[in-house]
Design an enzyme around this catalytic site. Structure first.
Site, mmCIF file in Angstrom:
data_model
loop_
_atom_site.group_PDB
_atom_site.id
_atom_site.type_symbol
_atom_site.label_atom_id
_atom_site.label_comp_id
_atom_site.label_asym_id
_atom_site.label_seq_id
_atom_site.Cartn_x
_atom_site.Cartn_y
_atom_site.Cartn_z
ATOM 1 N N TYR A 93 0.863 -1.107 0.014
ATOM 2 C CA TYR A 93 -0.217 0.088 0.309
ATOM 3 C C TYR A 93 0.932 1.222 0.024
ATOM 4 O O TYR A 93 1.770 1.354 0.931
ATOM 5 C CB TYR A 93 -1.099 -0.100 1.185
ATOM 6 C CG TYR A 93 -1.921 1.075 1.182
ATOM 7 C CD1 TYR A 93 -3.116 0.731 0.509
ATOM 8 C CD2 TYR A 93 -1.777 2.085 1.967
ATOM 9 C CE1 TYR A 93 -4.214 1.814 0.439
ATOM 10 C CE2 TYR A 93 -2.923 2.981 2.145
ATOM 11 C CZ TYR A 93 -3.995 2.901 1.318
ATOM 12 O OH TYR A 93 -5.108 3.637 1.030
ATOM 13 N N SER A 188 1.122 -7.816 2.180
ATOM 14 C CA SER A 188 0.333 -6.461 2.531
ATOM 15 C C SER A 188 -0.796 -6.118 1.396
ATOM 16 O O SER A 188 -1.521 -7.393 1.027
ATOM 17 C CB SER A 188 1.175 -5.325 2.744
ATOM 18 O OG SER A 188 0.230 -4.563 3.385
ATOM 19 N N GLN A 189 -0.910 -4.971 0.852
ATOM 20 C CA GLN A 189 -1.841 -4.759 -0.129
ATOM 21 C C GLN A 189 -1.522 -6.018 -1.411
ATOM 22 O O GLN A 189 -2.349 -6.221 -1.950
ATOM 23 C CB GLN A 189 -1.676 -3.377 -0.792
ATOM 24 C CG GLN A 189 -2.511 -2.915 -2.070
ATOM 25 C CD GLN A 189 -2.080 -1.555 -2.491
ATOM 26 O OE1 GLN A 189 -3.232 -0.813 -2.346
ATOM 27 N NE2 GLN A 189 -1.219 -1.264 -3.106
ATOM 28 N N ASP A 274 0.516 -8.635 14.088
ATOM 29 C CA ASP A 274 0.083 -7.563 12.998
ATOM 30 C C ASP A 274 -1.067 -6.836 13.085
ATOM 31 O O ASP A 274 -2.122 -7.607 12.862
ATOM 32 C CB ASP A 274 0.223 -8.479 11.817
ATOM 33 C CG ASP A 274 0.284 -7.647 10.305
ATOM 34 O OD1 ASP A 274 -0.062 -6.377 10.457
ATOM 35 O OD2 ASP A 274 0.315 -8.054 9.551
ATOM 36 N N HIS A 304 4.019 -6.700 11.170
ATOM 37 C CA HIS A 304 3.581 -6.751 9.800
ATOM 38 C C HIS A 304 4.773 -7.143 8.891
ATOM 39 O O HIS A 304 4.621 -7.674 7.699
ATOM 40 C CB HIS A 304 3.117 -5.369 9.374
ATOM 41 C CG HIS A 304 2.233 -5.173 7.970
ATOM 42 N ND1 HIS A 304 1.402 -6.108 7.740
ATOM 43 C CD2 HIS A 304 2.786 -4.742 6.858
ATOM 44 C CE1 HIS A 304 0.984 -6.065 6.304
ATOM 45 N NE2 HIS A 304 1.835 -4.869 5.657
#
Length: 325
Positions: A93, A188-189, A274, A304
């Site tokens: 992201y 992640s994203q 996370d 994360h």
């Protein structure tokens, strides 16, 4: 960060009933059919990088709405004329595709590698991006998640996930790619986009998603204050009467709803501390996968960042076992 989510034994069997619109499949069939009216139009231009062992090309392909999407295509030098399995990678992201010398793990391991830019993003960290998002938006919170979010048809996420699915078609059309062996990868994203791409494009033959975003969004906005989910909270704190419309729209882009459509072998990862992509969301998507060939790596003491290079090593071995490289 202390442990804050469900205990691991509960996570391992966590498969909640999530909000799924009755027209979810129709919405995406229609969306992809509209995108397919625009030819993929993959343009490939050699790009000098100063690297002796990796060849790179600047790629443009057609994404949502016929909009051009940028990517880097890299592969080991000296492999022209030899079809290689491909890895399509999506970014985190706020990040863009950056510079072609930044992501070399997959070409160094012998794969054809397509690093996909993220429309409208690239200004938060890394080395930038090169793909604009030419579609306007109504009022939104800073960031991207709430752009156009009161209607799934106008949502930024619709364009982003369509780009992800189209990137697989672009990879299949690249020179010297074995289109029977295409993996989608992301953190992640990027992990959320990989899950969506695997659910939307049957050409995907392996899925690797680490700490994926967009998993069980409705729960995540109640258990974490971390960004980018905080964007949704901020938006609803102002647009107080929009909760039902926003949660309904977000359900069209929730990776948990794409997971049952995914039959490719899958390797997931999560850190139990996370707060950015909470583990319950990751397990909700993982446990909903249709494939029997699925593994999730759990890092109990990590946030994360997850397993970082340790997980990369497992990814390489796992994909080698399935693609034979």
């Amino acid at each position: 960060m202390a442990l804050f989510d469900l205990p691991l034994p509960e996570l391992e069997k966590y498969r909640p009933t999530t909000r799924k619109p009755p027209d979810f499949d129709h919405f995406w069939t229609t969306t992809l059919a509209e995108a397919a009216k625009h030819d993929t139009l993959v343009e490939v231009t050699p790009t000098p990088t100063g690297l002796a062992l990796v060849d790179t090309w600047d790629v443009t392909f057609t994404g949502f709405g016929g909009h051009p999407v940028k990517a880097w295509y890299s592969r080991p030098s000296g492999t022209a004329g030899r079809p290689l399995p491909a890895v399509v990678e999506y970014t985190g992201y706020g990040r863009g595709r950056g510079l072609p010398i930044e992501r070399l793990l997959w070409p160094a391991a012998g794969y054809a590698h397509l690093l996909v830019d993220t429309r409208g993003q690239g200004g938060q960290y890394g080395s930038g991006g090169d793909t604009p998002d030419p579609v306007g938006s109504g009022p939104s919170a800073p960031g991207f998640l709430t752009r156009g979010i009161t209607n799934p048809g106008t949502a930024y996420l619709r364009r982003l996930l369509t780009d992800a699915a189209r990137a697989v078609d672009a990879a299949a059309a690249l020179p010297d790619v074995d289109d029977t062996r295409i993996a989608v990868v992301g953190n992640s994203q990027g992990g959320g986009l990989a899950i969506a791409a695997a659910g939307l494009n049957p050409a995907v033959s392996a899925l690797l998603a680490s700490s994926p975003l967009l998993c069980h969004v409705e729960r995540n906005i109640t258990i974490t204050d971390a960004h980018p989910y905080a964007e949704v909270v901020q938006y609803l704190a102002v647009h107080r009467n929009s909760t039902a419309a926003v949660l309904n729209a977000l359900s069209y882009f929730d990776a948990v709803n794409f997971a049952p459509r995914t039959t490719a072998p899958a390797l997931f990862a999560t850190g139990l501390r996370d707060t950015i992509c909470p583990p319950s969301g990751v397990f909700a998507a993982f446990n909903s996968l249709s494939t029997e060939d699925k593994t999730i790596d759990v890092y109990p003491f990590n946030h994360h960042e997850g397993g970082e290079a340790h997980h990369n090593a497992h990814q390489l071995a796992w994909l080698h076992d399935r693609f034979g490289t």
